[in-house]
Design a protein around this motif. Sequence first.
Motif, short mmCIF file in Angstrom:
data_model
loop_
_atom_site.label_atom_id
_atom_site.label_comp_id
_atom_site.label_asym_id
_atom_site.label_seq_id
_atom_site.Cartn_x
_atom_site.Cartn_y
_atom_site.Cartn_z
N UNK A 43 0.86 -1.17 0.00
CA UNK A 43 0.00 0.00 0.00
C UNK A 43 0.90 1.22 0.00
N UNK A 44 0.39 2.33 -0.53
CA UNK A 44 1.23 3.53 -0.64
C UNK A 44 0.51 4.71 -0.03
N UNK A 45 1.26 5.50 0.71
CA UNK A 45 0.68 6.68 1.35
C UNK A 45 1.78 7.71 1.57
N UNK A 46 1.41 8.96 1.47
CA UNK A 46 2.33 10.03 1.81
C UNK A 46 1.58 11.00 2.71
N UNK A 47 2.29 11.52 3.68
CA UNK A 47 1.73 12.51 4.60
C UNK A 47 2.61 13.76 4.51
N UNK A 48 1.97 14.90 4.31
CA UNK A 48 2.66 16.18 4.29
C UNK A 48 2.24 16.92 5.54
N UNK A 49 3.21 17.25 6.39
CA UNK A 49 2.91 17.89 7.66
C UNK A 49 3.51 19.29 7.69
N UNK A 50 2.70 20.24 8.16
CA UNK A 50 3.13 21.62 8.32
C UNK A 50 3.04 21.97 9.81
N UNK A 51 4.12 22.46 10.36
CA UNK A 51 4.16 22.78 11.78
C UNK A 51 3.64 24.19 11.97
N UNK A 52 2.43 24.29 12.52
CA UNK A 52 1.72 25.55 12.59
C UNK A 52 2.17 26.44 13.73
N UNK A 53 2.76 25.85 14.76
CA UNK A 53 3.24 26.64 15.89
C UNK A 53 4.33 25.85 16.60
N UNK A 54 4.77 26.38 17.73
CA UNK A 54 5.82 25.74 18.50
C UNK A 54 5.38 24.38 19.03
N UNK A 55 4.07 24.18 19.24
CA UNK A 55 3.56 22.95 19.85
C UNK A 55 2.58 22.16 19.01
#
Length: 169
Positions: A43-55
């Motif tokens: 199975x194939x998956x990609x996750x794109x994460x953006x860090x919106x703040x310090x926490x």
Amino acid sequence: MKKKIGILVSVMFVLLLLSVRMWSLPPVHFAFTTDILEIIDEDYQIEVMYYTSWKSAFSVRLGYYRTIENPPNEEGLEVYADGDRHWELGGRWRLFLLDRAPNMLFVGAGFDNRPQDNTITPLGEVGFNLVFKPIILSVVGFGGYEIYVYESDNNRFVTGIELRAGVGF
């Protein structure tokens, strides 16, 4: 035996809390990760994460699956009929409890949606991230309730573990 394991995990957690600042792990602003266990299942998956703040962080996932998520039978993987693959779209919001995002322990909430199956799965997760810039390693446990839009008799709980790896910058 269970008491010994519980005590060991508790001691390790306390030591981790005490050493968080000593780790001085590097921050990243974006990350691209995938689940190693899903690649093993083809199975194939990609996750794109953006860090919106310090926490905190927000992520979007896109997957292309040949297997049903957490199949109801106990025999292992359940593959879609005729070798078909189904798309999945998901999103997560994560709160990092011990250190600046994306490091250390986090809790999160989100959803997965497989439009071809007519399902949406609200879920919660808890996980642990380590960043060795540019490499990111994660262990994530999740649980949710898969809702079938047109066939409510098939609704069910789903759980699982992800071993994620990727890059961050």
